[in-house]
Design a protein around this motif. Structure first.
Motif, PDB file in Angstrom:
ATOM      1  N   ASP A  97       7.893   5.528  21.901  1.00  0.00           N
ATOM      2  CA  ASP A  97       8.332   4.233  21.383  1.00  0.00           C
ATOM      3  C   ASP A  97       9.114   4.338  20.078  1.00  0.00           C
ATOM      4  OD1 ASP A  97       7.215   2.029  23.156  1.00  0.00           O
ATOM      5  OD2 ASP A  97       5.434   3.243  22.840  1.00  0.00           O
ATOM      6  N   PHE A  98       8.594   5.126  19.135  1.00  0.00           N
ATOM      7  CA  PHE A  98       9.273   5.221  17.841  1.00  0.00           C
ATOM      8  C   PHE A  98       8.892   6.518  17.151  1.00  0.00           C
ATOM      9  CE2 PHE A  98       5.268   3.036  16.966  1.00  0.00           C
ATOM     10  CZ  PHE A  98       4.805   3.632  15.805  1.00  0.00           C
ATOM     11  N   LEU A  99       9.593   6.800  16.056  1.00  0.00           N
ATOM     12  CA  LEU A  99       9.353   8.018  15.285  1.00  0.00           C
ATOM     13  C   LEU A  99       9.340   7.648  13.805  1.00  0.00           C
ATOM     14  CD1 LEU A  99       9.244  11.151  14.943  1.00  0.00           C
ATOM     15  CD2 LEU A  99      11.746  11.102  14.892  1.00  0.00           C
ATOM     16  N   VAL A 100       8.292   8.046  13.110  1.00  0.00           N
ATOM     17  CA  VAL A 100       8.258   7.866  11.658  1.00  0.00           C
ATOM     18  C   VAL A 100       9.127   8.942  11.021  1.00  0.00           C
ATOM     19  CG1 VAL A 100       6.812   7.957   9.590  1.00  0.00           C
ATOM     20  CG2 VAL A 100       5.990   6.759  11.631  1.00  0.00           C
ATOM     21  N   VAL A 101      10.199   8.513  10.380  1.00  0.00           N
ATOM     22  CA  VAL A 101      11.168   9.461   9.826  1.00  0.00           C
ATOM     23  C   VAL A 101      11.014   9.650   8.320  1.00  0.00           C
ATOM     24  CG1 VAL A 101      12.867   9.057  11.643  1.00  0.00           C
ATOM     25  CG2 VAL A 101      12.896   7.617   9.591  1.00  0.00           C
ATOM     26  N   GLN A 102      10.280   8.736   7.669  1.00  0.00           N
ATOM     27  CA  GLN A 102      10.107   8.858   6.226  1.00  0.00           C
ATOM     28  C   GLN A 102       8.828   8.170   5.802  1.00  0.00           C
ATOM     29  OE1 GLN A 102      13.384   7.329   3.929  1.00  0.00           O
ATOM     30  NE2 GLN A 102      12.374   7.653   1.969  1.00  0.00           N
ATOM     31  N   THR A 103       8.129   8.747   4.831  1.00  0.00           N
ATOM     32  CA  THR A 103       6.956   8.103   4.229  1.00  0.00           C
ATOM     33  C   THR A 103       7.094   8.181   2.720  1.00  0.00           C
ATOM     34  OG1 THR A 103       5.669  10.160   4.299  1.00  0.00           O
ATOM     35  CG2 THR A 103       5.405   8.625   6.154  1.00  0.00           C
ATOM     36  N   THR A 104       6.793   7.081   2.057  1.00  0.00           N
ATOM     37  CA  THR A 104       6.842   7.030   0.594  1.00  0.00           C
ATOM     38  C   THR A 104       5.474   6.618   0.081  1.00  0.00           C
ATOM     39  OG1 THR A 104       9.179   6.384   0.640  1.00  0.00           O
ATOM     40  CG2 THR A 104       7.975   6.016  -1.416  1.00  0.00           C
ATOM     41  N   LYS A 105       4.904   7.425  -0.779  1.00  0.00           N
ATOM     42  CA  LYS A 105       3.552   7.175  -1.290  1.00  0.00           C
ATOM     43  C   LYS A 105       3.588   6.397  -2.602  1.00  0.00           C
ATOM     44  CE  LYS A 105      -0.440   9.768  -3.109  1.00  0.00           C
ATOM     45  NZ  LYS A 105      -0.939  11.127  -3.420  1.00  0.00           N
ATOM     46  N   LYS A 106       2.702   5.424  -2.710  1.00  0.00           N
ATOM     47  CA  LYS A 106       2.522   4.680  -3.954  1.00  0.00           C
ATOM     48  C   LYS A 106       1.045   4.699  -4.336  1.00  0.00           C
ATOM     49  CE  LYS A 106       6.329   1.346  -3.458  1.00  0.00           C
ATOM     50  NZ  LYS A 106       6.664  -0.107  -3.451  1.00  0.00           N
ATOM     51  N   ILE A 107       0.784   4.699  -5.624  1.00  0.00           N
ATOM     52  CA  ILE A 107      -0.589   4.609  -6.138  1.00  0.00           C
ATOM     53  C   ILE A 107      -0.740   3.258  -6.819  1.00  0.00           C
ATOM     54  CG2 ILE A 107      -2.315   5.601  -7.688  1.00  0.00           C
ATOM     55  CD1 ILE A 107      -0.877   8.285  -7.398  1.00  0.00           C
ATOM     56  N   ILE A 108      -1.687   2.467  -6.354  1.00  0.00           N
ATOM     57  CA  ILE A 108      -1.904   1.128  -6.885  1.00  0.00           C
ATOM     58  C   ILE A 108      -3.231   1.100  -7.645  1.00  0.00           C
ATOM     59  CG2 ILE A 108      -1.993  -1.337  -6.357  1.00  0.00           C
ATOM     60  CD1 ILE A 108       0.596   0.037  -5.453  1.00  0.00           C
ATOM     61  N   LYS A 109      -3.142   0.899  -8.972  1.00  0.00           N
ATOM     62  CA  LYS A 109      -4.354   0.802  -9.783  1.00  0.00           C
ATOM     63  C   LYS A 109      -4.934  -0.611  -9.692  1.00  0.00           C
ATOM     64  CE  LYS A 109      -2.862   4.315 -13.104  1.00  0.00           C
ATOM     65  NZ  LYS A 109      -2.553   4.598 -14.537  1.00  0.00           N
ATOM     66  N   GLN A 110      -6.241  -0.699  -9.890  1.00  0.00           N
ATOM     67  CA  GLN A 110      -6.889  -2.007  -9.804  1.00  0.00           C
ATOM     68  C   GLN A 110      -6.267  -2.969 -10.810  1.00  0.00           C
ATOM     69  OE1 GLN A 110     -11.139  -2.066 -10.411  1.00  0.00           O
ATOM     70  NE2 GLN A 110     -11.321  -4.227  -9.877  1.00  0.00           N
ATOM     71  N   PHE A 111      -6.046  -4.185 -10.350  1.00  0.00           N
ATOM     72  CA  PHE A 111      -5.515  -5.231 -11.207  1.00  0.00           C
ATOM     73  C   PHE A 111      -6.297  -6.513 -10.956  1.00  0.00           C
ATOM     74  CE2 PHE A 111      -3.250  -5.284  -7.209  1.00  0.00           C
ATOM     75  CZ  PHE A 111      -3.093  -6.627  -6.894  1.00  0.00           C
ATOM     76  N   PHE A 112      -6.166  -7.474 -11.863  1.00  0.00           N
ATOM     77  CA  PHE A 112      -6.874  -8.739 -11.682  1.00  0.00           C
ATOM     78  C   PHE A 112      -6.217  -9.525 -10.552  1.00  0.00           C
ATOM     79  CE2 PHE A 112      -7.505 -13.255 -12.336  1.00  0.00           C
ATOM     80  CZ  PHE A 112      -8.881 -13.322 -12.472  1.00  0.00           C
ATOM     81  N   ILE A 113      -6.984  -9.848  -9.535  1.00  0.00           N
ATOM     82  CA  ILE A 113      -6.468 -10.524  -8.339  1.00  0.00           C
ATOM     83  C   ILE A 113      -6.787 -12.013  -8.415  1.00  0.00           C
ATOM     84  CG2 ILE A 113      -6.605 -10.680  -5.825  1.00  0.00           C
ATOM     85  CD1 ILE A 113      -7.419  -7.689  -5.849  1.00  0.00           C
ATOM     86  N   SER A 114      -5.760 -12.830  -8.424  1.00  0.00           N
ATOM     87  CA  SER A 114      -5.947 -14.285  -8.471  1.00  0.00           C
ATOM     88  C   SER A 114      -5.908 -14.918  -7.082  1.00  0.00           C
ATOM     89  CB  SER A 114      -4.887 -14.932  -9.366  1.00  0.00           C
ATOM     90  OG  SER A 114      -3.578 -14.619  -8.907  1.00  0.00           O
TER      91      SER A 114
END
Length: 239
Positions: A97-114
Motif C-alpha cells: 500500500d505505501f512506503l515510509v520514506v522519511q521519519t523525523t523525531k521530536k522530543i516534547i517536554k511536559q507542558f501545562f495543558i489547558s
C-alpha cells in the motif's frame, strides 16, 4: 516527563481509502516491529505506550492518491521504542500500500495543558462489552472514570510508580460528534468496527491531573491506541 514523536512521510504505492487507512498504518507498524528488535515487545500482552494519527492531508474524496506523499504522526513515552521503530519503518519496503520514506523525531517536554482535542475516535468498552456511546450508555461520569483509570494504569505501568490521585483528571468534557465515530479493521478475516467519540477535554490544573493529561497525549486516550484510537492534540503553555 517527556514523550517522543515521529513525523512519518509515506509514499502511496496505490490508492487507499480513508476508512482503510488506520488498519493499514497499524499493520505497517506491527509488521515493522515484528521484523526488528521490538519483536518480543510486540508479542507481549499489555500496554504498548504508543499511539498514531491518520494520514494528512485528508483528500476531499477521502481517497489517498497513488504517487502522492502523506504524513502521519506516531508518539510514545519510550525513546528506545521510537528510535528502533524509526529504522524499522523505513526498512519495510515490501508493503503493497505505501512506503515510509522519511521519519523525523521530536522530543516534547511536559507542558501545562489547558485543552485536549481528540483527532481520532476515543474508544471505551463498557462492562457489558459494548462500546461507550451517548446513545447506548450516556453515563458521562462512568466515561470519565474509565478514561481516568485507563490513563492512571498506563502511567503506573510505564513509570513503575503509583500516583497519589485525589480527583479525576478531567475538569470538563464535551462530546463533539452527533453520532458515534468509528475505526474499521480486519482481523483473522473478520471485519471489526470500533465505535468511539470525539472530545474536547479541559484537564484539572493539579500536578497529577497534568501528568495524566500529558500521558494521554503521549500514548493515547482510551483503548485501541495501536489501531489509531484516542490520538489527541493539546493546547497549553510551553516553557
Amino acid at each position: 516527563m517527556r514523550y517522543f514523536e515521529l513525523i512519518c512521510t509515506a509514499y502511496m504505492k496505490k490508492e487507499l481509502a480513508f476508512e482503510r487507512s488506520f488498519e493499514q498504518i497499524s499493520k505497517y507498524i506491527s509488521f515493522s516491529m515484528a521484523q526488528s528488535d521490538l519483536a518480543d515487545f510486540h508479542k507481549k500482552d499489555g500496554y504498548k505506550y504508543y499511539v498514531f494519527g491518520g494520514f494528512l492531508p485528508i483528500e476531499k474524496d477521502k481517497i489517498y492518491k497513488t504517487g502522492n506523499t502523506y504524513k502521519f504522526t506516531l508518539r510514545s513515552l519510550d525513546e528506545h521504542f521510537i528510535d528502533t521503530l524509526a529504522k524499522a519503518l523505513r526498512a519495510n519496503i515490501n508493503n503493497s500500500d505505501f512506503l515510509v520514506v522519511q521519519t523525523t523525531k521530536k522530543i516534547i517536554k511536559q507542558f501545562f495543558i489547558s485543552e485536549l482535542y481528540s483527532a481520532t475516535p476515543v474508544i471505551v468498552t463498557t462492562e457489558n462489552g459494548k462500546f461507550w456511546t451517548m446513545q447506548e450508555n450516556g453515563n458521562i461520569l462512568q466515561l470519565q472514570k474509565q478514561l481516568h483509570d485507563n490513563l492512571e494504569k498506563k502511567y503506573n505501568s510505564f513509570f513503575k510508580e503509583k500516583l497519589q490521585v485525589e480527583q479525576n483528571f478531567i475538569q470538563l468534557l464535551e462530546i463533539k460528534n452527533r453520532v458515534p465515530q468509528n475505526i474499521r479493521i480486519e482481523k483473522d478475516s473478520h471485519k471489526i468496527i470500533f465505535f468511539g467519540n470525539k472530545f474536547k477535554i479541559i484537564p484539572n490544573e493539579d500536578e497529577v491531573s497534568q501528568k495524566l493529561a500529558f500521558t494521554a497525549l503521549a500514548c493515547g486516550l482510551g483503548e485501541k491506541n495501536s489501531y489509531g484510537g484516542g490520538f489527541l492534540l493539546g493546547r497549553g503553555m510551553r516553557l
